[in-house]
Motif scaffolding. Structure first.
Motif, PDB file in Angstrom:
ATOM      1  N   GLU A  66       0.853  -1.192   0.000  1.00 38.33           N
ATOM      2  CA  GLU A  66       0.000   0.000   0.000  1.00 38.33           C
ATOM      3  C   GLU A  66       0.885   1.237   0.000  1.00 38.33           C
ATOM      4  OE1 GLU A  66      -2.906   0.413   3.166  1.00 38.33           O
ATOM      5  OE2 GLU A  66      -3.511   2.402   2.448  1.00 38.33           O
ATOM      6  N   ASN A 124      -4.565   4.961  -2.075  1.00 42.06           N
ATOM      7  CA  ASN A 124      -5.716   5.553  -1.384  1.00 42.06           C
ATOM      8  C   ASN A 124      -6.301   6.673  -2.236  1.00 42.06           C
ATOM      9  OD1 ASN A 124      -5.751   4.327   1.481  1.00 42.06           O
ATOM     10  ND2 ASN A 124      -3.598   4.833   1.126  1.00 42.06           N
ATOM     11  N   GLU A 156      -8.180   2.167  -3.100  1.00 47.78           N
ATOM     12  CA  GLU A 156      -8.814   2.064  -1.782  1.00 47.78           C
ATOM     13  C   GLU A 156      -9.735   3.260  -1.561  1.00 47.78           C
ATOM     14  OE1 GLU A 156      -6.101   1.433   1.424  1.00 47.78           O
ATOM     15  OE2 GLU A 156      -5.144  -0.288   0.477  1.00 47.78           O
ATOM     16  N   ASP A 186     -11.773   0.701   2.172  1.00 44.15           N
ATOM     17  CA  ASP A 186     -10.786   0.904   3.234  1.00 44.15           C
ATOM     18  C   ASP A 186     -11.497   1.170   4.555  1.00 44.15           C
ATOM     19  OD1 ASP A 186      -8.306   1.220   4.366  1.00 44.15           O
ATOM     20  OD2 ASP A 186      -7.780   3.026   3.247  1.00 44.15           O
ATOM     21  N   LYS A 207     -11.258  -4.085   3.355  1.00 47.57           N
ATOM     22  CA  LYS A 207     -10.128  -3.938   4.274  1.00 47.57           C
ATOM     23  C   LYS A 207     -10.699  -3.612   5.648  1.00 47.57           C
ATOM     24  CE  LYS A 207      -6.134  -2.407   3.194  1.00 47.57           C
ATOM     25  NZ  LYS A 207      -4.940  -1.588   2.798  1.00 47.57           N
TER      26      LYS A 207
HETATM   27 MG    MG Z   1      -5.616   2.644   2.862  1.00 44.14          MG
END
Ligand code: MG
Ligand code: C2E
Ligand code: MG
Ligand code: MG
Length: 286
Positions: A66, A124, A156, A186, A207
């Protein structure tokens, strides 16, 4: 900038009398300082990406990383993403920052590919960026420019971003899926959930937020996590559990059928050099 301080003051103020306490003053001042520095941070090259490995609980292998933004300000030192991303969303330069993150992440992925580690990269995506009118256009332009492979890029998104306008979210997510991207939710479980619309969204991965395993120190059950994993199974989604810090936590989530994990137990977020060292070390252990 004064606007933000003003509106906060108004929220707390009574009958036109504004009461400031020290904590508020510090917070507003810091926000204003951050906002002022934010606009130059990109050209001053103060941003860096760090990368945190995501491992398969079954094979123990690193399946992806990530990308997490880091800001080392010359004036103020390290400023955590949660202190400036929300401000960038309001001040308007989230778009430039997001594009920088995307390009930088793809560059790292290309380096890892060249070294023989063809793993996924997770990025993200800010709620504001996602919902802005030119988001899809900007993404497809970035894909072309960087020759990225969307089938190995996970975007995400947070629940709160999606739930505000479900129909629009579905439309945007469908387009992203058509381009080939992998989509994850996320911090799952922390937003204004969720179950009512979850099955309507074209997503691939949940997640689970680290707050759900945070305090687990003994081999006890975590019904909430078990419940979320079961929902994921029901909807045919994969699960990544965030914030695994101990062997005990790993053991429990594995028992529930989580497929992937991320957390300090495996690795902190790493800069480029340390990530390459980490991958090389992992490969030599096989
Ligand atoms: Mg994240
Ligand atoms: P997130 O996407 O949920 O990222 C995971 C956060 O948990 C990261 O914090 C990571 O350093 C931290 N973390 C990972 N493993 C553990 C662990 O075992 N224990 C604990 N206590 N923490 C762990 P970080 O890097 O401070 O990022 C915070 C948030 O800022 C991210 O949460 C994400 O929402 C946002 N963010 C970070 N980078 C970007 C970016 O490039 N763009 C956007 N839009 N948001 C970003
Ligand atoms: Mg998260
Ligand atoms: Mg989080």
């Amino acid at each position: 900038c004064a606007d933000i301080a003003m509106s906060e003051a108004k929220l707390k103020g009574k009958d036109n009398i504004v009461y400031f306490n020290d904590q508020m003053r510090i917070n507003s001042n810091r926000k204003i300082e951050i906002l002022n520095l934010l606009h130059q941070a990109l050209e001053q090259k103060e941003f860096k990406l760090h990368f945190q490995p995501i491992v398969s609980l079954e094979s123990k292998k690193v399946v992806g990383v990530e990308a997490l933004i880091r800001w080392f300000s010359k004036q103020k030192g390290y400023i955590p993403p949660l202190d400036f991303i929300p401000l960038a969303e309001r001040s308007g330069n989230i778009r430039e920052i997001s594009e920088w993150v995307f390009k930088e992440a793809v560059t790292m992925q290309n380096k890892l590919d060249a070294l023989g580690y063809p793993i996924k990269i997770s990025i993200n995506v800010s709620a504001k960026a996602l919902m802005s009118p030119k988001f899809l256009q900007a993404v497809s332009k970035l894909v072309k420019e960087t020759k990225a492979d969307p089938t190995r890029i996970e975007l995400e998104l947070t629940e709160t971003a999606l739930i505000e306008d479900i129909r629009e979210s579905i439309r945007i997510l469908k387009s992203l899926k058509q381009m080939g991207f992998i989509i994850s939710i996320d911090d799952f479980g922390t937003g204004y959930s969720s179950l009512a619309y979850l099955h309507k969204l074209p997503i691939d991965i949940l997640k689970i937020d680290r707050t759900f395993i945070h305090s687990v120190t003994t081999d006890t059950e975590i019904p909430v996590v078990e419940f979320m994993v079961n929902i994921a199974k029901e909807l045919d989604l994969s699960v990544i559990i965030e914030g695994v810090e101990t062997e005990i936590q790993e053991r429990i989530v594995k028992r529930y059928g989580c497929q992937y994990a991320q957390g300090y137990y495996y690795s902190m977020p790493l800069d480029e050099t340390d990530l390459i060292a980490f991958m090389t070390h992992e490969a030599s252990n096989e």
